[in-house]
Design an enzyme around this catalytic site. Structure first.
Site, mmCIF file in Angstrom:
data_model
loop_
_atom_site.group_PDB
_atom_site.id
_atom_site.type_symbol
_atom_site.label_atom_id
_atom_site.label_comp_id
_atom_site.label_asym_id
_atom_site.label_seq_id
_atom_site.Cartn_x
_atom_site.Cartn_y
_atom_site.Cartn_z
ATOM 1 N N HIS A 92 -4.262 -2.599 8.588
ATOM 2 C CA HIS A 92 -3.820 -2.380 9.851
ATOM 3 C C HIS A 92 -2.458 -2.647 10.414
ATOM 4 O O HIS A 92 -1.872 -1.692 11.138
ATOM 5 C CB HIS A 92 -5.054 -2.903 10.622
ATOM 6 C CG HIS A 92 -5.078 -3.003 12.279
ATOM 7 N ND1 HIS A 92 -6.046 -2.079 12.898
ATOM 8 C CD2 HIS A 92 -4.268 -3.157 13.278
ATOM 9 C CE1 HIS A 92 -5.658 -1.974 13.959
ATOM 10 N NE2 HIS A 92 -4.600 -2.728 14.501
ATOM 11 N N GLU A 93 -2.023 -3.783 10.301
ATOM 12 C CA GLU A 93 -0.791 -4.227 10.644
ATOM 13 C C GLU A 93 0.440 -3.635 9.920
ATOM 14 O O GLU A 93 1.346 -3.295 10.460
ATOM 15 C CB GLU A 93 -0.642 -5.830 10.656
ATOM 16 C CG GLU A 93 -1.636 -6.629 11.236
ATOM 17 C CD GLU A 93 -1.508 -6.206 12.780
ATOM 18 O OE1 GLU A 93 -0.387 -6.094 13.138
ATOM 19 O OE2 GLU A 93 -2.677 -6.256 13.568
ATOM 20 N N HIS B 60 0.855 -0.641 11.976
ATOM 21 C CA HIS B 60 1.775 -0.787 13.217
ATOM 22 C C HIS B 60 3.198 -0.917 12.897
ATOM 23 O O HIS B 60 4.153 -0.344 13.428
ATOM 24 C CB HIS B 60 1.131 -2.132 13.732
ATOM 25 C CG HIS B 60 0.069 -1.783 14.831
ATOM 26 N ND1 HIS B 60 -0.003 -0.883 15.433
ATOM 27 C CD2 HIS B 60 -1.007 -2.507 14.730
ATOM 28 C CE1 HIS B 60 -1.547 -1.044 16.074
ATOM 29 N NE2 HIS B 60 -2.123 -2.198 15.562
#
Length: 515
Positions: free
Chosen positions: A167-168, A171
């Protein structure tokens, strides 16, 4: 209930860490060197929270973010579209989940008019509640030790950590692609929950356009969605991937039999046994096993053909009586080998007889009525075990061993016997390896998908908050000139999403812990 030992380990461990941190920071001799060590290693400690941040991965992130710029642009555009759709879809999904939870709560609440219900209505409600298991919710609250087995915590937390890291990474790469300064990557542990984060330069983030912000904010849930899809693909292709070492399609292999399982015993199931049939239902994989048990549980007890001469030879005079649930018992000697059977004679009169179960059902065909047993000149009858309402007699074939005769609720067999569809080609191969891989991939699919759904909710402090704000900036700025009106619209949407999510979590926790 959450195991006390788990609570003791968690609370005791965090207490020891926090006290050690407090003592070192209060020490005259170690204070400065300890604080310097924490700062140099990017560590910070607070009650029930440890955080580690580093810049050693910055070069890798910048390399990923600047490679194949056009492809990344299209990739994150897809992610932006997915994120906006997911944000609005999350309202529908949370609303549906909340309605399902409320309906389940109402179904579980005792009605004031049902205190004197008959055994038949009790049986009906039990059947309907069991069938509701097939209509499971998409989102469920998970509590370790209650609806998450303690022996599967490793799978759970590993999948959570990997989902968070992916997920990160999404980003971080998207931010670098949009020319936002990337300060670092980190991992944290909150109580027992592991996670990850990226540190972006806030000023740069505020200066870029709302569409660019959307690409960054949607990248996390987009990567989680893709990870879940890859997990599904891996799960589907697992038999092909493991084909050189394991084969499938011939039955299910027993990997574990619980100590309290009714299937344990000299003529029961053992680790390494290959089950090929449950009654007349062929079993080639785990799905067949589950479907066969479902069919056996929800359909009437199947019968067995027996010749009139064999029936006369095995039976002996008995006195039948009714059980409390309305079924008939005719074996009065409490034998573990004899079972009461019912059948209809040539005059269509229902009779009961006590027979040795193995001799009665071994090497016989299954039946529903006497018509199914008409073969040859000899007279045959269809004898059906007369058991309690939810109890079944199940003939389990696991050659070359003798058939196991199981008497009990099919669900007990389901929950106390662990199986796999993968049979090792060589003796040195572990029978547990495919189960470990399969279980972990299933957790990864569930948790990565859940992270994508929950983070998309327009709720305070989640990605959905920033996705919503950027979406409103990109779409309503030219329509609504007054920023206060736009902010008010965003606030009420966020409030609605937060209330909806909080209601789902609260009621979900209550449903899991209170029952």
């Amino acid at each position: 209930m959450i195991p006390v030992s788990l609570l003791v380990v968690v609370v005791g461990g965090w207490t020891a860490v926090y006290l050690a941190d407090l003592v070192l920071k209060s020490s005259v001799y170690f204070k400065h060197s300890y604080e310097d060590w924490l700062e140099n290693n990017g560590l910070s400690i607070s009650p029930f929270h440890i955080r580690w941040q580093t810049s050693i991965f910055n070069r890798a992130f910048y390399s990923w973010g600047r490679r194949k710029a056009r492809m990344l642009y299209q990739w994150f555009n897809f992610g932006m579209v997915f994120g906006v759709i997911a944000m609005f879809s999350s309202f529908f999904l949370l609303g549906k989940t909340l309605m399902q939870t409320l309906a389940q709560m109402m179904a579980d609440s005792p009605s004031p008019y049902s205190s004197s219900s008959s055994s038949s209505s009790s049986s009906s409600s039990s059947s309907s509640s069991s069938s509701s298991l097939h209509n499971e919710q998409v989102l469920q609250v998970v509590v370790p030790g209650i609806n998450l087995p303690v022996n599967q915590l490793t799978y759970f937390f590993a999948a959570v950590l990997i989902s968070g890291v992916v997920h990160e990474i999404g980003h971080g790469i998207a931010a670098i692609r949009e020319q936002v300064r990337f300060n670092g990557f980190g991992i944290f542990l909150f109580i027992i929950y592991p996670g990850a984060f990226v540190d972006l330069f806030t000023t740069h983030l505020q200066l870029i356009s709302p569409v660019q912000q959307l690409r960054i904010f949607c990248a996390g849930i987009w990567h989680n969605f893709v990870l879940a899809l890859l997990g599904i693909l891996a799960l589907v292709l697992l038999p092909v991937i493991l084909l050189p070492f394991y084969y499938t399609g011939v039955g299910v292999l027993i990997t574990e039999v619980a100590e309290d399982s009714p299937a344990i015993g000299p003529r029961g199931l053992f680790v390494g046994d290959l089950v090929t049939h449950l009654q007349d239902c062929p079993v080639t994989n785990v799905q067949d096993w589950n479907e066969c048990l479902d069919t056996i549980a929800y359909e009437p007890q199947i019968g067995y053909c027996i010749s009139a001469s064999t029936l006369q030879q095995l039976s002996f005079p008995v006195r039948a009586y009714k059980r409390l649930d309305g079924s008939t018992e005719c074996c009065n000697n409490h034998s573990l080998t004899d079972v009461c059977f019912s059948y209809r004679n040539n005059f269509n009169k229902r009779l009961h007889t006590c027979l040795p179960a193995r001799k009665a059902v071994e090497a016989t065909q299954v039946c529903r009525s006497n018509k199914d047993c008409k073969s040859g000149a000899s007279s045959s009858f269809c004898i059906v075990p007369s058991l309690e309402t939810h109890t079944r007699l199940i003939k389990v074939k696991h050659p070359p061993q003798i058939d196991m005769l199981y008497v009990g609720h099919p669900l007990h067999l389901h929950y106390t016997v662990s199986i796999t569809s993968f049979i090792p080609r060589f003796n040195f191969l572990s029978i547990d390896l495919p189960v470990i891989v399969e279980t972990f991939v299933k957790y990864l699919i569930s948790l990565s998908g859940a992270l994508a759904i929950v983070n998309a909710v327009p709720c305070f402090a989640l990605d959905g908050q920033w996705i919503l704000n950027s979406f409103l900036d990109a779409t309503l700025t030219s329509v609504i000139g007054d920023n206060d009106v736009k902010d008010l619209i965003g606030f009420f949407i966020l409030l609605g999403g937060s209330v909806l999510l909080a209601a789902n979590v609260t009621l979900g926790l209550w449903m899991v812990t209170a029952r």
